[in-house]
Structure formats: structure tokens, C-alpha cells
Design an enzyme around this catalytic site. Structure first.
Site, PDB file in Angstrom:
ATOM      1  N   SER A 184       0.824  -1.213   0.000  1.00 31.50           N
ATOM      2  CA  SER A 184       0.000   0.000   0.000  1.00 31.50           C
ATOM      3  C   SER A 184       0.852   1.254   0.000  1.00 31.50           C
ATOM      4  CB  SER A 184      -0.904   0.038   1.235  1.00 31.50           C
ATOM      5  OG  SER A 184      -1.600   1.275   1.256  1.00 31.50           O
ATOM      6  N   LYS A 228      -4.529  -6.637   3.331  1.00 31.88           N
ATOM      7  CA  LYS A 228      -4.478  -5.492   2.404  1.00 31.88           C
ATOM      8  C   LYS A 228      -5.889  -5.153   1.905  1.00 31.88           C
ATOM      9  CE  LYS A 228      -3.051  -2.247  -0.330  1.00 31.88           C
ATOM     10  NZ  LYS A 228      -3.856  -2.091  -1.477  1.00 31.88           N
ATOM     11  N   HIS A 252      -7.488  -3.297   4.587  1.00 31.95           N
ATOM     12  CA  HIS A 252      -6.902  -1.943   4.552  1.00 31.95           C
ATOM     13  C   HIS A 252      -7.683  -1.093   3.549  1.00 31.95           C
ATOM     14  CE1 HIS A 252      -4.425   1.016   2.445  1.00 31.95           C
ATOM     15  NE2 HIS A 252      -3.753   1.194   3.563  1.00 31.95           N
ATOM     16  N   ASN A 253      -7.905  -1.644   2.378  1.00 34.62           N
ATOM     17  CA  ASN A 253      -8.636  -0.883   1.356  1.00 34.62           C
ATOM     18  C   ASN A 253     -10.081  -0.631   1.759  1.00 34.62           C
ATOM     19  OD1 ASN A 253      -6.229  -1.190   0.000  1.00 34.62           O
ATOM     20  ND2 ASN A 253      -7.176  -1.582  -1.967  1.00 34.62           N
ATOM     21  N   GLU A 267     -10.047   2.109   4.066  1.00 39.27           N
ATOM     22  CA  GLU A 267      -9.768   3.279   3.201  1.00 39.27           C
ATOM     23  C   GLU A 267     -11.060   3.779   2.527  1.00 39.27           C
ATOM     24  OE1 GLU A 267      -6.413   2.627   0.344  1.00 39.27           O
ATOM     25  OE2 GLU A 267      -7.898   3.003  -1.201  1.00 39.27           O
ATOM     26  N   HIS A 293     -37.745 -23.422  11.915  1.00 43.87           N
ATOM     27  CA  HIS A 293     -36.281 -23.330  12.042  1.00 43.87           C
ATOM     28  C   HIS A 293     -35.810 -23.426  13.493  1.00 43.87           C
ATOM     29  CE1 HIS A 293     -35.745 -22.655   7.833  1.00 43.87           C
ATOM     30  NE2 HIS A 293     -36.558 -21.611   7.824  1.00 43.87           N
TER      31      HIS A 293
HETATM   32  C1  6PG Z   1      -3.142   1.521  -1.659  1.00 44.28           C
HETATM   33  C2  6PG Z   1      -4.403   1.742  -2.432  1.00 44.28           C
HETATM   34  C3  6PG Z   1      -4.292   1.045  -3.756  1.00 44.28           C
HETATM   35  C4  6PG Z   1      -5.296   1.533  -4.779  1.00 44.28           C
HETATM   36  C5  6PG Z   1      -6.683   1.131  -4.446  1.00 44.28           C
HETATM   37  C6  6PG Z   1      -7.701   1.932  -5.192  1.00 44.28           C
HETATM   38  O1  6PG Z   1      -3.251   0.984  -0.580  1.00 44.28           O
HETATM   39  O2  6PG Z   1      -2.082   1.903  -2.145  1.00 44.28           O
HETATM   40  O3  6PG Z   1      -5.487   1.222  -1.747  1.00 44.28           O
HETATM   41  O4  6PG Z   1      -4.342  -0.322  -3.530  1.00 44.28           O
HETATM   42  O5  6PG Z   1      -5.202   2.888  -4.964  1.00 44.28           O
HETATM   43  O6  6PG Z   1      -6.804  -0.208  -4.803  1.00 44.28           O
HETATM   44  O7  6PG Z   1      -8.830   1.223  -5.092  1.00 44.28           O
HETATM   45  P1  6PG Z   1     -10.153   1.636  -5.800  1.00 44.28           P
HETATM   46  O8  6PG Z   1      -9.806   1.907  -7.244  1.00 44.28           O
HETATM   47  O9  6PG Z   1     -11.014   0.433  -5.630  1.00 44.28           O
HETATM   48  O10 6PG Z   1     -10.618   2.860  -5.104  1.00 44.28           O
END
Ligand code: 6PG
Length: 463
Positions: free
Chosen positions: A132, A187, A190-191, A194, A445
Site C-alpha cells: 500500500s 491489504k 486496509h482498502n 480506506e 427453524h
Molecule cells: C493503496 C491503495 C491502492 C489503490 C486502491 C484503489 O493501498 O495503495 O489502496 O491499492 O489505490 O486499490 O482502489 P479503488 O480503485 O477500488 O478505489
């Protein structure tokens, strides 16, 4: 001979290659040759950057593989999915026993587990690695989340740790996550975190905009939050709000349709599979989906009256609502990792994950730094004494902002989800007894009775 190879000269592959070369590693670069479309990509890239002077560039896979010392160490930076399998198919024809392939793309963790087993059968090692930090992170130091075979990892550890971002104590933001696809799973979450963090900032932006604040005023307000709630995403949001192209703000010219590359969708599917109520990630994903229905939104906006009595939320109230929601988002994300780790016996160390997310990655923040210590003591952020106090103190603002937004018909799915989750998780007696009765009524059930400590199943003939 070269000591480490990178396959795929896209944005991330290029940045990681430059990062490796600038630390003194002898790097082999490979990009496929496609007539008229991808020609001499690796060679042209090498000649553009001084730090790549000692690197070797290839568009012939066999020559690339043969340039590497054994056991070979090859980082794949290609698109997740079929492209990974296609490259692996070609690579395994050329590699020797004991060679190690590291997938640094955003692959699905289930695919990574299968690839680990497949390559093992063929005498190779496969390490799935979350990376990331975007382009700049990959170049200057990303956060790295590797998983798979720990012995194989020890052979590539020095490379990954050297190129990784460094935390406040100078330690690399790279830690072995666990077996199987746990690195890519972490990861993916993490996203997911995000997505929700970005959506929350979007909601704060729309609330302040609905109160008539200009982009500059919103930027100033958010900048004021940096001292207490500093994060990379908050910082870039301030920059974005201020960026002008001539007289115009760039932000005002961007079409309001939020795209995605799939990790949020996978995270949402894994939330459903795991049974963990991490509700904010799906809310953030579906907010992006709603945004994509631009034409339908325009038609509905014309068909329905928008009732706004005027939003009147103070900057401080909004800040507290944002802080409350961020804590819930992180609580949900880390709880999800804990649950799936238990389900797969990965033994993921939550505090170690927080630590490698303190620098290099997209969700790095001051809060993440505090979580390193906090998660060492309590796996539940919600039940940690310190955050319990902050949640209690900020909740009234989250509630007040939610009510004001509902009255004014503002779209705030993540904030509402944070509040709603909080209501649910702190309600000792929910209405699920009625759901159980309904299930028993129409489908026999069965249900568990409070007055029967054996927890055995009961059934009622309802009519
Ligand atoms: C990171 C980001 C990277 C990417 C995303 C964007 O951690 O560096 O998350 O992995 O920018 O995958 O994801 P989307 O296109 O789904 O917003």
C-alpha cells in the site's frame, strides 16, 4: 547476475523497481512485448532513470529469468486475476526448484492461497504481498504485508524490509502477516477501511457544502482538524479542496461518479462470509455504486422534492462526529481481521498490522499510531477504556449531525452506519427474538429459549 526481478512495468512496478535499485539492489526489469502497443517498455524505463543504470531490462521472459541468481526472487506487479495466472504459467516453465515468486498486486486472498498450493506442488514458493501507498509510497517506501511460507519469506525479507516505509522508531513497515493469503486479506481490509475513511470525508465535505461554505472554507475547517485527527487522507483532502486550474477549483469540475477496482467489493463479500458486522465498508462501497447512477439520480432529483430546512452544524460538532465514525470504522476493520484470522488460524497480530500501517500506506494516521499500543492490550477498540471515553464524549455530536442530515435529506451512509452499529452493539436485548419466532413460524427453524439453559432447540406450533 541480478538478485531480484520485477515483472510488470505499470505505475506500481516501476516505482517499486526504482525503490529497489536506489537501495543498491541489482534489479532485473521485465515487461512483455506486444507489437505496436508495448515495445521496449522495460528498456525505455531503465534509460529514463539514473538509479536504474545498473539494472538489466528485458522483454524476453527467458532471458529475464536466466539473469537472476538462484533461488530466484521475482516480484509480480501485474493486474490481479487472469494476468497473474498467465504470467505464473509462463514463469513456472522457466524457473528452478526453490525459486520464489512474490505477488505484490491487489490479488484476492483466496486466489493467493490457491497459488501458494499450486506452486508448492511444482517445487516453488509463492508469497502473496499486500503493498500500500500508491505510486509515491511504492517509490519512497510502501507498507508491505507479506504472507505464505515463512521460510521462503525469510529469503526475501531483506529486500521487502529495505524498500518499506519506516515507522516512528525507524522499524520497517513490513511484517510477515501469517500463512496462506492472509497478507492479501489484510491489504483488502486496509482498502475497505480506506473506502469508509474516504466516504466519511466525502460526507463531511457535503455537509459543509450544504451549509454554504466555499471550498477554501471547507479546506480551512478540515485543516484545523489535522492537529487532533491527522491522517494522510485528511491531508490530501485539504490539498484537493484548494487545488485550482486557472480560476476554477479542479474538484468542482470532477464528475461525481466514484469508481473502484474491486477490493471494496471483495471486502464486502468477505464481511458477509465471515459473519462479522463490519457495516461501514459495505456502506462506503454502496455509496460509490449510488454515485455511479448519475442519470437515475438526476431523474429522481427532478421527480422528488428535496426538503432542506437549512443545515446548521458547527465545525466542532462535525469534527466530533467524524472522530466517532473513524473509531467505529477502525473497530470494525480490525475486528474483521481478528475474526477471519481466527477462522483460518492465521494468528494475525493486530498490533503489528497497526504498526505497519503507521507509515507508507493510504490509511496512515495519528490514530493508527495510537492503535499500535491499544491493540496490544485490547483486540476490541470499542472496549478499550481510552476509546470508550472518546466514543462516549463524541457520540452526542455524531447523533446530532445524523439527525440534522436526516432532516435535510443529506446522503451520509457511513456516518449513519457508524451510529447505527453503535446503537446495535450496545443494545443488550435486540428484536432478534421476533426474527427467530418468524423463522420458526414459517419454516420450523426452531429457536433457543432464555429459560432453558441447555440451549437446546425449541419449536412452537404457532397456529
Ligand atoms: C493503496 C491503495 C491502492 C489503490 C486502491 C484503489 O493501498 O495503495 O489502496 O491499492 O489505490 O486499490 O482502489 P479503488 O480503485 O477500488 O478505489
Amino acid at each position: 547476475m541480478t538478485e531480484i526481478g520485477v515483472i510488470g512495468m505499470g505505475v506500481m512496478g516501476k516505482s517499486l523497481s526504482r525503490n529497489l535499485a536506489s537501495r543498491g539492489f541489482r534489479v532485473a526489469l521485465y515487461n512483455r512485448h506486444v507489437d505496436g502497443i508495448e515495445e521496449n517498455v522495460a528498456k525505455d524505463f531503465k534509460s529514463a532513470f539514473i538509479e536504474l543504470a545498473e539494472a538489466e531490462a528485458f522483454d524476453d521472459l527467458k532471458a529475464f529469468v536466466h539473469s537472476l541468481e538462484q533461488p530466484r526472487k521475482i516480484i509480480l506487479m501485474v493486474n490481479a486475476g487472469a494476468a497473474v495466472d498467465a504470467v505464473l504459467g509462463d514463469l513456472t516453465e522457466l524457473m528452478s526448484e526453490g525459486d520464489i515468486v512474490i505477488d505484490g498486486g491487489n490479488s484476492h486472498f483466496g486466489d493467493t492461497s490457491k497459488r501458494i498450493d499450486l506452486l508448492k506442488e511444482q517445487g516453488f514458493h509463492f508469497i502473496g504481498t499486500g503493498v500500500s501507498g500508491g505510486e509515491e509510497g511504492a517509490l519512497k517506501g510502501p507498507s508491505i504485508m507479506p504472507s505464505g511460507n515463512k521460510v521462503a519469506y525469510s529469503k526475501v525479507q531483506k529486500y521487502l524490509e529495505t524498500i518499506a516505509a519506516k515507522d516512528a522508531n525507524g522499524e520497517p513497515c513490513c511484517a510477515f502477516v501469517g500463512e496462506g493469503g492472509s497478507g492479501h486479506f489484510v491489504k483488502m481490509i486496509h482498502n475497505g477501511i480506506e473506502y469508509a475513511e474516504m466516504q466519511l470525508l466525502g460526507e463531511c465535505y457535503s455537509i459543509l457544502k450544504s451549509q454554504g461554505l466555499s471550498n477554501e472554507e471547507i479546506a480551512n475547517a478540515l485543516e484545523g482538524w489535522m492537529k487532533d485527527l491527522g491522517s494522510y487522507l485528511l491531508g490530501i483532502t485539504v490539498d484537493i479542496l484548494r487545488k485550482k486550474d486557472g480560476e476554477e477549483y479542479v474538484l468542482d469540475q470532477i464528475l461525481d461518479k466514484a469508481a473502484n477496482k474491486g477490493t471494496g467489493k471483495w471486502a464486502t463479500a468477505s464481511i458477509a462470509d465471515s459473519g462479522e458486522p463490519a457495516t461501514m465498508i459495505p456502506a462506503a462501497l454502496f455509496a460509490r455504486y449510488i454515485s455511479f447512477f448519475k442519470e437515475k439520480r438526476e431523474a429522481a432529483a427532478a421527480a422528488y422534492h428535496h426538503n432542506s430546512q437549512g443545515v446548521n452544524i458547527s465545525i466542532n460538532e462535525l469534527k466530533e462526529a467524524y472522530q466517532f465514525s473513524r473509531i467505529i470504522n477502525h473497530h470494525q476493520g480490525f475486528s474483521l481481521i481478528a475474526r477471519v484470522s481466527d477462522q483460518n488460524d492465521w494468528k494475525v497480530d493486530l498490533s503489528a498490522i497497526a504498526r505497519i500501517w503507521t507509515a507508507g500506506c493510504i490509511i496512515k494516521s495519528d490514530f493508527m499510531k495510537e492503535l499500535v499500543e491499544g491493540l496490544r492490550r485490547d483486540s476490541s477498540i470499542l472496549m478499550n477504556k481510552k476509546w470508550q471515553e472518546i466514543i462516549t464524549a463524541t457520540y452526542p455530536s455524531a447523533q446530532a449531525v445524523s439527525i440534522a442530515c436526516l432532516r435535510n435529506e443529506l446522503h451520509i451512509p457511513c456516518l449513519l452506519e457508524a451510529v447505527n452499529f453503535f446503537h446495535g452493539i450496545k443494545t443488550a436485548s435486540l428484536s432478534a427474538n421476533l426474527i427467530q419466532a418468524q423463522r420458526d413460524y414459517f419454516g420450523a427453524h426452531t429457536y433457543v429459549r432464555k429459560d432453558d439453559p441447555s440451549s437446546k432447540s425449541h419449536h412452537t406450533i404457532w397456529v
